[in-house]
Write an enzyme that holds these catalytic residues in place. Structure first.
Site, PDB file in Angstrom:
ATOM      1  N   SER A  80      55.442  54.938  39.726  1.00  0.00           N
ATOM      2  CA  SER A  80      54.218  54.261  40.532  1.00  0.00           C
ATOM      3  C   SER A  80      53.560  53.348  39.236  1.00  0.00           C
ATOM      4  O   SER A  80      53.989  52.743  38.526  1.00  0.00           O
ATOM      5  CB  SER A  80      53.355  55.119  41.203  1.00  0.00           C
ATOM      6  OG  SER A  80      52.490  54.633  42.061  1.00  0.00           O
ATOM      7  N   LEU A  81      52.119  53.724  38.943  1.00  0.00           N
ATOM      8  CA  LEU A  81      51.267  53.084  38.133  1.00  0.00           C
ATOM      9  C   LEU A  81      52.003  53.218  36.718  1.00  0.00           C
ATOM     10  O   LEU A  81      51.946  52.268  35.729  1.00  0.00           O
ATOM     11  CB  LEU A  81      49.888  53.785  38.007  1.00  0.00           C
ATOM     12  CG  LEU A  81      49.055  53.344  36.874  1.00  0.00           C
ATOM     13  CD1 LEU A  81      48.779  51.833  36.721  1.00  0.00           C
ATOM     14  CD2 LEU A  81      47.845  54.119  36.846  1.00  0.00           C
ATOM     15  N   ASP A 206      59.308  54.260  51.474  1.00  0.00           N
ATOM     16  CA  ASP A 206      58.080  54.134  50.726  1.00  0.00           C
ATOM     17  C   ASP A 206      57.197  53.058  51.158  1.00  0.00           C
ATOM     18  O   ASP A 206      57.399  52.040  51.517  1.00  0.00           O
ATOM     19  CB  ASP A 206      58.249  53.706  49.013  1.00  0.00           C
ATOM     20  CG  ASP A 206      57.192  53.770  48.120  1.00  0.00           C
ATOM     21  OD1 ASP A 206      56.276  53.757  48.496  1.00  0.00           O
ATOM     22  OD2 ASP A 206      57.706  53.964  46.747  1.00  0.00           O
ATOM     23  N   HIS A 234      57.386  57.858  48.623  1.00  0.00           N
ATOM     24  CA  HIS A 234      56.998  57.513  47.234  1.00  0.00           C
ATOM     25  C   HIS A 234      57.169  58.652  46.226  1.00  0.00           C
ATOM     26  O   HIS A 234      56.749  58.383  45.277  1.00  0.00           O
ATOM     27  CB  HIS A 234      55.394  57.033  47.219  1.00  0.00           C
ATOM     28  CG  HIS A 234      54.861  56.362  46.157  1.00  0.00           C
ATOM     29  ND1 HIS A 234      55.426  54.990  45.907  1.00  0.00           N
ATOM     30  CD2 HIS A 234      53.957  56.573  45.265  1.00  0.00           C
ATOM     31  CE1 HIS A 234      54.723  54.590  44.861  1.00  0.00           C
ATOM     32  NE2 HIS A 234      53.849  55.589  44.412  1.00  0.00           N
TER      33      HIS A 234
END
Length: 272
Positions: A80-81, A206, A234
Protein backbone atom coordinates in the site's frame (compact mmCIF):
# COMPACT_ATOMS: atom_id res chain seq x y z
CA UNK A 1 15.43 10.59 10.99
CA UNK A 2 15.86 7.27 12.85
CA UNK A 3 13.43 4.40 12.45
CA UNK A 4 12.53 1.33 14.47
CA UNK A 5 13.68 -1.86 12.71
CA UNK A 6 13.17 -5.50 13.68
CA UNK A 7 15.45 -8.09 12.09
CA UNK A 8 15.21 -11.86 11.84
CA UNK A 9 16.47 -14.69 9.67
CA UNK A 10 19.54 -15.03 7.48
CA UNK A 11 20.28 -14.75 3.78
CA UNK A 12 19.70 -11.99 1.21
CA UNK A 13 18.26 -8.82 2.71
CA UNK A 14 14.51 -8.22 2.37
CA UNK A 15 13.01 -4.96 3.66
CA UNK A 16 9.28 -4.93 4.50
CA UNK A 17 7.39 -1.61 4.40
CA UNK A 18 3.85 -1.35 5.82
CA UNK A 19 0.88 0.82 4.87
CA UNK A 20 -0.69 4.02 6.21
CA UNK A 21 -1.90 4.02 9.81
CA UNK A 22 -0.35 0.66 10.77
CA UNK A 23 3.21 -0.49 11.55
CA UNK A 24 5.66 -3.30 10.90
CA UNK A 25 3.57 -5.69 12.98
CA UNK A 26 1.27 -5.98 9.97
CA UNK A 27 3.81 -8.51 8.63
CA UNK A 28 3.81 -10.66 11.77
CA UNK A 29 2.17 -13.70 10.19
CA UNK A 30 4.44 -13.68 7.12
CA UNK A 31 7.84 -12.56 8.41
CA UNK A 32 8.75 -15.83 10.24
CA UNK A 33 8.22 -17.86 7.07
CA UNK A 34 10.23 -15.41 4.96
CA UNK A 35 13.03 -15.52 7.54
CA UNK A 36 13.82 -19.03 6.32
CA UNK A 37 14.92 -17.52 2.98
CA UNK A 38 15.96 -13.94 3.83
CA UNK A 39 17.45 -11.65 6.40
CA UNK A 40 14.25 -9.71 7.12
CA UNK A 41 14.23 -6.01 8.04
CA UNK A 42 10.75 -4.97 9.26
CA UNK A 43 10.52 -1.18 9.47
CA UNK A 44 8.10 1.13 11.24
CA UNK A 45 7.74 4.10 8.89
CA UNK A 46 8.15 7.63 10.31
CA UNK A 47 5.30 8.63 12.61
CA UNK A 48 4.03 5.03 12.86
CA UNK A 49 4.42 2.32 15.49
CA UNK A 50 7.68 2.53 17.43
CA UNK A 51 8.87 5.26 15.01
CA UNK A 52 6.00 7.53 16.13
CA UNK A 53 8.40 10.21 17.42
CA UNK A 54 10.06 10.58 14.02
CA UNK A 55 8.24 13.16 11.86
CA UNK A 56 6.62 11.76 8.73
CA UNK A 57 7.80 14.56 6.42
CA UNK A 58 7.68 14.60 2.63
CA UNK A 59 7.86 11.48 0.48
CA UNK A 60 11.56 12.06 -0.19
CA UNK A 61 12.26 12.57 3.52
CA UNK A 62 10.49 9.30 4.32
CA UNK A 63 12.40 7.55 1.54
CA UNK A 64 15.73 8.90 2.77
CA UNK A 65 14.97 7.62 6.28
CA UNK A 66 14.14 4.18 4.86
CA UNK A 67 17.29 4.22 2.71
CA UNK A 68 19.39 4.78 5.84
CA UNK A 69 18.05 1.46 7.19
CA UNK A 70 18.22 -0.49 3.91
CA UNK A 71 21.35 -2.51 3.12
CA UNK A 72 22.81 -1.99 -0.35
CA UNK A 73 21.31 -4.36 -2.89
CA UNK A 74 18.32 -5.37 -0.77
CA UNK A 75 15.04 -6.71 -1.99
CA UNK A 76 12.36 -4.21 -0.99
CA UNK A 77 8.69 -5.08 -0.49
CA UNK A 78 6.14 -2.33 0.02
CA UNK A 79 2.47 -2.78 0.87
CA UNK A 80 0.00 0.00 0.00
CA UNK A 81 1.65 3.30 1.08
CA UNK A 82 4.83 1.29 1.54
CA UNK A 83 4.72 0.57 -2.18
CA UNK A 84 4.95 4.28 -2.98
CA UNK A 85 8.00 4.45 -0.72
CA UNK A 86 9.52 1.40 -2.44
CA UNK A 87 8.96 2.88 -5.91
CA UNK A 88 10.61 6.18 -5.01
CA UNK A 89 13.42 4.37 -3.17
CA UNK A 90 14.21 2.48 -6.38
CA UNK A 91 14.62 5.74 -8.33
CA UNK A 92 16.12 7.96 -5.61
CA UNK A 93 18.48 5.36 -4.06
CA UNK A 94 18.87 2.68 -6.75
CA UNK A 95 22.02 1.31 -5.11
CA UNK A 96 19.83 0.09 -2.23
CA UNK A 97 17.40 -1.89 -4.39
CA UNK A 98 18.19 -5.14 -6.23
CA UNK A 99 14.55 -6.14 -6.72
CA UNK A 100 11.16 -4.78 -5.75
CA UNK A 101 7.84 -6.25 -4.67
CA UNK A 102 4.65 -4.19 -4.66
CA UNK A 103 1.73 -5.58 -2.65
CA UNK A 104 -1.70 -3.97 -3.10
CA UNK A 105 -0.01 -0.78 -4.18
CA UNK A 106 -0.24 1.82 -6.90
CA UNK A 107 1.82 4.71 -8.26
CA UNK A 108 -1.22 6.99 -7.81
CA UNK A 109 -3.83 6.43 -5.10
CA UNK A 110 -6.21 9.16 -6.30
CA UNK A 111 -8.50 8.75 -9.30
CA UNK A 112 -7.77 11.26 -12.06
CA UNK A 113 -9.13 12.01 -15.52
CA UNK A 114 -6.48 9.76 -17.07
CA UNK A 115 -6.28 7.31 -14.15
CA UNK A 116 -9.40 5.27 -13.30
CA UNK A 117 -7.56 2.91 -10.91
CA UNK A 118 -7.68 5.04 -7.76
CA UNK A 119 -9.94 6.25 -4.96
CA UNK A 120 -12.23 9.21 -5.55
CA UNK A 121 -10.43 12.39 -4.40
CA UNK A 122 -13.43 13.35 -2.27
CA UNK A 123 -13.10 10.06 -0.36
CA UNK A 124 -9.56 10.88 0.72
CA UNK A 125 -10.61 14.46 1.43
CA UNK A 126 -13.41 13.18 3.66
CA UNK A 127 -10.91 11.06 5.57
CA UNK A 128 -8.70 14.13 5.99
CA UNK A 129 -11.65 16.06 7.43
CA UNK A 130 -12.49 13.13 9.66
CA UNK A 131 -8.96 13.13 11.07
CA UNK A 132 -9.52 16.72 12.19
CA UNK A 133 -12.90 16.04 13.83
CA UNK A 134 -13.05 12.35 14.82
CA UNK A 135 -9.52 10.93 14.46
CA UNK A 136 -10.03 7.62 16.28
CA UNK A 137 -13.19 6.76 14.35
CA UNK A 138 -11.62 7.80 11.04
CA UNK A 139 -8.50 5.70 11.40
CA UNK A 140 -10.62 2.68 12.37
CA UNK A 141 -12.83 3.18 9.32
CA UNK A 142 -9.86 3.45 6.97
CA UNK A 143 -8.09 0.45 8.47
CA UNK A 144 -11.29 -1.60 8.14
CA UNK A 145 -11.33 -0.84 4.40
CA UNK A 146 -8.14 -2.92 4.17
CA UNK A 147 -10.19 -6.06 4.81
CA UNK A 148 -13.40 -5.11 3.02
CA UNK A 149 -14.22 -7.46 0.15
CA UNK A 150 -11.81 -10.18 1.19
CA UNK A 151 -12.48 -13.55 2.84
CA UNK A 152 -13.36 -13.51 6.56
CA UNK A 153 -13.49 -9.70 6.48
CA UNK A 154 -14.83 -9.30 10.04
CA UNK A 155 -12.04 -11.47 11.45
CA UNK A 156 -9.47 -9.46 9.54
CA UNK A 157 -10.95 -6.20 10.86
CA UNK A 158 -10.64 -7.44 14.44
CA UNK A 159 -7.05 -8.50 13.81
CA UNK A 160 -6.22 -5.06 12.40
CA UNK A 161 -7.83 -3.34 15.38
CA UNK A 162 -5.65 -5.44 17.70
CA UNK A 163 -2.56 -4.61 15.65
CA UNK A 164 -3.33 -0.91 15.81
CA UNK A 165 -3.76 -1.08 19.57
CA UNK A 166 -0.47 -2.94 20.01
CA UNK A 167 1.64 0.09 19.05
CA UNK A 168 -0.90 2.86 19.32
CA UNK A 169 -2.56 5.10 16.76
CA UNK A 170 0.00 7.28 14.97
CA UNK A 171 0.06 10.97 15.94
CA UNK A 172 -2.43 13.14 14.07
CA UNK A 173 0.27 15.13 12.19
CA UNK A 174 1.78 11.90 10.83
CA UNK A 175 -1.63 10.59 9.76
CA UNK A 176 -2.52 13.87 8.07
CA UNK A 177 0.84 14.06 6.28
CA UNK A 178 0.55 10.47 5.11
CA UNK A 179 -2.99 10.97 3.87
CA UNK A 180 -1.93 14.11 1.98
CA UNK A 181 0.85 12.08 0.38
CA UNK A 182 -1.67 9.45 -0.75
CA UNK A 183 -3.90 12.20 -2.13
CA UNK A 184 -1.22 14.14 -4.00
CA UNK A 185 1.49 11.69 -5.13
CA UNK A 186 1.64 10.46 -8.72
CA UNK A 187 4.69 8.37 -9.61
CA UNK A 188 3.45 7.02 -12.93
CA UNK A 189 6.13 8.83 -14.91
CA UNK A 190 8.89 7.20 -12.82
CA UNK A 191 7.79 3.59 -13.16
CA UNK A 192 9.33 2.82 -16.57
CA UNK A 193 12.78 3.88 -15.34
CA UNK A 194 12.92 1.20 -12.60
CA UNK A 195 15.17 -1.37 -14.24
CA UNK A 196 14.97 -3.91 -11.43
CA UNK A 197 13.21 -7.29 -11.33
CA UNK A 198 9.77 -6.77 -9.83
CA UNK A 199 6.80 -8.78 -8.65
CA UNK A 200 3.40 -7.11 -8.38
CA UNK A 201 0.97 -8.85 -5.99
CA UNK A 202 -2.62 -7.65 -6.08
CA UNK A 203 -6.05 -8.78 -4.92
CA UNK A 204 -8.95 -8.87 -7.34
CA UNK A 205 -11.34 -7.53 -4.66
CA UNK A 206 -9.21 -4.63 -3.45
CA UNK A 207 -11.40 -1.55 -2.79
CA UNK A 208 -8.53 0.78 -1.81
CA UNK A 209 -6.23 0.14 -4.76
CA UNK A 210 -8.25 -1.44 -7.60
CA UNK A 211 -6.65 -4.38 -9.34
CA UNK A 212 -6.28 -2.28 -12.51
CA UNK A 213 -3.46 -0.43 -10.75
CA UNK A 214 -1.57 -3.69 -10.23
CA UNK A 215 -2.08 -4.71 -13.83
CA UNK A 216 -0.87 -1.31 -14.99
CA UNK A 217 2.26 -1.55 -12.82
CA UNK A 218 3.09 -5.03 -14.09
CA UNK A 219 2.72 -3.78 -17.65
CA UNK A 220 4.89 -0.67 -17.20
CA UNK A 221 7.71 -1.92 -14.98
CA UNK A 222 10.36 -3.21 -17.42
CA UNK A 223 11.04 -6.51 -15.63
CA UNK A 224 7.85 -7.34 -13.74
CA UNK A 225 5.45 -10.21 -13.34
CA UNK A 226 1.95 -10.03 -11.90
CA UNK A 227 0.57 -12.31 -9.19
CA UNK A 228 -3.16 -11.59 -9.16
CA UNK A 229 -5.18 -13.24 -6.39
CA UNK A 230 -8.83 -13.16 -7.43
CA UNK A 231 -10.39 -13.64 -3.98
CA UNK A 232 -8.05 -11.31 -2.05
CA UNK A 233 -8.75 -7.72 -1.01
CA UNK A 234 -6.14 -5.24 0.29
CA UNK A 235 -4.51 -7.78 2.63
CA UNK A 236 -3.38 -10.66 0.40
CA UNK A 237 -0.44 -11.47 2.71
CA UNK A 238 -3.01 -12.16 5.47
CA UNK A 239 -5.76 -13.88 3.47
CA UNK A 240 -3.43 -15.79 1.10
CA UNK A 241 -0.07 -16.00 2.90
CA UNK A 242 1.26 -19.03 0.99
CA UNK A 243 0.74 -17.39 -2.40
CA UNK A 244 2.35 -14.14 -1.27
CA UNK A 245 5.26 -15.91 0.43
CA UNK A 246 6.00 -17.94 -2.69
CA UNK A 247 5.95 -14.78 -4.81
CA UNK A 248 8.37 -13.02 -2.46
CA UNK A 249 10.61 -16.09 -2.20
CA UNK A 250 10.98 -15.92 -5.98
CA UNK A 251 12.95 -12.70 -5.41
CA UNK A 252 15.67 -14.52 -3.52
CA UNK A 253 18.17 -15.03 -6.32
CA UNK A 254 17.32 -12.00 -8.46
CA UNK A 255 20.30 -9.71 -8.75
CA UNK A 256 22.49 -12.07 -6.73
CA UNK A 257 25.35 -12.05 -9.27
CA UNK A 258 25.93 -8.30 -9.29
CA UNK A 259 28.33 -6.47 -7.00
CA UNK A 260 25.64 -3.90 -6.24
CA UNK A 261 23.14 -6.58 -5.28
CA UNK A 262 25.47 -8.43 -2.92
CA UNK A 263 25.61 -5.44 -0.61
CA UNK A 264 26.53 -5.88 3.03
CA UNK A 265 24.81 -6.42 6.34
CA UNK A 266 24.13 -3.33 8.44
CA UNK A 267 24.66 -3.33 12.18
CA UNK A 268 21.76 -2.34 14.43
CA UNK A 269 23.79 0.73 15.47
CA UNK A 270 23.76 2.06 11.91
CA UNK A 271 19.99 2.36 11.94
CA UNK A 272 19.36 3.88 15.33
Amino acid sequence: MSLHVERLGAGPDLVLLHGWGLHGGAWQSLAPRLAASFRIHVLDLPGHGHSRDTPFGTLDEVVDAVAACTPAGAKVCGWSLGGLVALRLATRHPERVAAIALVSSTPCFTRRDDWPHGMAPETLEAFAEGLRTEPAKTIRSFVNLNALGGPHARDRMRELAALLAARGTPPSPALAAGLALLHDTDLRDEVASIDRPAVVIHGGRDVLTPVGAGRWLAGRLPFARLVEIAEAAHLPFVSHPDTVAEALESLRDWGADGEEARGRQMSPEECR
